[in-house]
Design an enzyme around this catalytic site. Structure first.
Site, mmCIF file in Angstrom:
data_model
loop_
_atom_site.group_PDB
_atom_site.id
_atom_site.type_symbol
_atom_site.label_atom_id
_atom_site.label_comp_id
_atom_site.label_asym_id
_atom_site.label_seq_id
_atom_site.Cartn_x
_atom_site.Cartn_y
_atom_site.Cartn_z
ATOM 1 N N ASP A 34 65.670 27.667 47.530
ATOM 2 C CA ASP A 34 65.723 27.305 48.942
ATOM 3 C C ASP A 34 66.872 26.354 49.250
ATOM 4 O O ASP A 34 67.595 26.517 50.213
ATOM 5 C CB ASP A 34 64.377 26.702 49.405
ATOM 6 C CG ASP A 34 63.863 25.596 48.474
ATOM 7 O OD1 ASP A 34 64.546 25.229 47.496
ATOM 8 O OD2 ASP A 34 62.754 25.087 48.739
ATOM 9 N N ARG A 82 55.534 25.220 55.001
ATOM 10 C CA ARG A 82 56.347 26.302 54.421
ATOM 11 C C ARG A 82 56.415 27.508 55.351
ATOM 12 O O ARG A 82 57.385 28.265 55.341
ATOM 13 C CB ARG A 82 55.753 26.772 53.082
ATOM 14 C CG ARG A 82 55.923 25.795 51.935
ATOM 15 C CD ARG A 82 55.661 26.512 50.610
ATOM 16 N NE ARG A 82 55.382 25.580 49.528
ATOM 17 C CZ ARG A 82 56.307 24.970 48.778
ATOM 18 N NH1 ARG A 82 57.573 25.175 49.029
ATOM 19 N NH2 ARG A 82 55.956 24.164 47.793
ATOM 20 N N ASP A 133 58.732 22.682 51.965
ATOM 21 C CA ASP A 133 57.469 21.997 52.263
ATOM 22 C C ASP A 133 57.625 20.481 52.306
ATOM 23 O O ASP A 133 58.600 19.917 51.812
ATOM 24 C CB ASP A 133 56.446 22.322 51.176
ATOM 25 C CG ASP A 133 56.765 21.596 49.867
ATOM 26 O OD1 ASP A 133 57.922 21.689 49.389
ATOM 27 O OD2 ASP A 133 55.883 20.895 49.335
ATOM 28 N N ASP A 182 70.140 20.304 46.357
ATOM 29 C CA ASP A 182 70.152 18.895 46.770
ATOM 30 C C ASP A 182 70.887 18.108 45.679
ATOM 31 O O ASP A 182 72.110 18.094 45.640
ATOM 32 C CB ASP A 182 68.698 18.459 46.986
ATOM 33 C CG ASP A 182 68.555 17.092 47.630
ATOM 34 O OD1 ASP A 182 69.549 16.351 47.677
ATOM 35 O OD2 ASP A 182 67.452 16.737 48.064
HETATM 36 P P1 XMP Z 1 67.396 19.309 43.572
HETATM 37 O O1 XMP Z 1 67.492 17.849 43.877
HETATM 38 O O2 XMP Z 1 66.776 19.593 42.253
HETATM 39 O O3 XMP Z 1 66.403 19.809 44.685
HETATM 40 O O4 XMP Z 1 68.710 20.040 43.824
HETATM 41 C C1 XMP Z 1 65.988 21.096 44.732
HETATM 42 C C2 XMP Z 1 64.517 21.188 45.022
HETATM 43 O O5 XMP Z 1 64.008 20.006 45.662
HETATM 44 C C3 XMP Z 1 63.276 20.306 46.801
HETATM 45 N N1 XMP Z 1 63.990 19.738 47.970
HETATM 46 C C4 XMP Z 1 63.540 19.737 49.214
HETATM 47 N N2 XMP Z 1 62.407 20.224 49.710
HETATM 48 N N3 XMP Z 1 63.072 19.536 51.875
HETATM 49 C C5 XMP Z 1 62.169 20.125 51.052
HETATM 50 O O6 XMP Z 1 61.146 20.585 51.531
HETATM 51 C C6 XMP Z 1 64.230 19.018 51.448
HETATM 52 O O7 XMP Z 1 65.018 18.507 52.245
HETATM 53 C C7 XMP Z 1 64.475 19.116 50.038
HETATM 54 N N4 XMP Z 1 65.509 18.737 49.259
HETATM 55 C C8 XMP Z 1 65.162 19.135 48.002
HETATM 56 C C9 XMP Z 1 63.211 21.818 46.852
HETATM 57 O O8 XMP Z 1 62.004 22.219 46.272
HETATM 58 C C10 XMP Z 1 64.339 22.307 46.001
HETATM 59 O O9 XMP Z 1 64.049 23.501 45.322
#
Ligand code: XMP
Length: 180
Positions: free
Chosen positions: A98, A164, A158, A101
């Site tokens: 999705d 979701r 979520d 980050d």
């Molecule tokens: P990383 O930090 O591992 O993040 O790149 C990836 C996973 O973290 C969750 N994620 C979010 N979920 N809103 C959300 O609902 C956000 O703004 C957000 N930022 C990170 C997500 O599960 C993603 O796969």
């Protein structure tokens, strides 16, 4: 549920229009190749369903349960809730998620697959890419939208397993965040 949203960042029509372009690009790149798409769950459930139905290739689909977030913060650890069941030896793999980050989730899974699966290639595709410095080195091969550094929900994303099923990507009100 919609009362908890203070702003819609990307509406459904905008998302679906972008998916048409993204799907066409992926279709061109993988035509004639043995492709397995691995969707990171639960976040890419809705994105994956809409994207993959726009790719007219004989691909295989698998899901990988993963979690790294609690509330609105990354825990800094990626938990695998299961491993992929598909045989990836000699196949091309496209990992879909999705949101990119910190890069922790996607780089951990990609590195794991590159080291253990025997896949011919492992590429990545995300619906959203946050404008933050990545703590873990990864550049997604396919990106739907670049977004600012805000916590977003909807269209698969979520907050404590809620929101979701919103058909758009939105930003929660401070009250909804405080409620948990
Ligand atoms: P990383 O930090 O591992 O993040 O790149 C990836 C996973 O973290 C969750 N994620 C979010 N979920 N809103 C959300 O609902 C956000 O703004 C957000 N930022 C990170 C997500 O599960 C993603 O796969």
């Amino acid at each position: 549920m919609h009362d908890s949203i203070q702003r819609i960042l990307l509406d459904e029509a905008t998302i679906l229009q972008r998916l048409n372009t993204l799907a066409a690009e992926i279709t061109d790149d993988y035509r004639g190749l043995d492709l397995t798409v691995i969707a990171l769950l639960n976040g890419s459930l809705i994105f994956g369903a809409d994207l993959l139905r726009r790719i007219p290739l004989p691909l295989q689909i698998d899901g990988l349960g993963i979690s790294s977030y609690e509330g609105t913060e990354s825990t800094g650890q990626v938990k695998f809730r299961q491993t992929p069941v598909a045989q990836l030896q000699g196949r091309h793999v496209l990992l879909i998620d999705d949101i990119l980050d910190t890069g922790l989730t996607l780089s951990t899974v990609r590195d794991h697959l590159v080291e253990t699966s025997g896949a011919l290639s492992v590429k990545t595709c995300v619906l959203l890419q946050k404008d933050v410095p990545r703590a873990h080195w990864i550049e997604a091969d396919y990106v739907g939208f670049d977004i600012p550094n805000e916590f977003v929900v909807g269209y698969g994303l979520d907050y404590n397993e809620k929101y979701r099923n919103l058909p758009y990507i939105g930003i929660l009100t401070p009250e909804a965040i405080a409620k948990g």
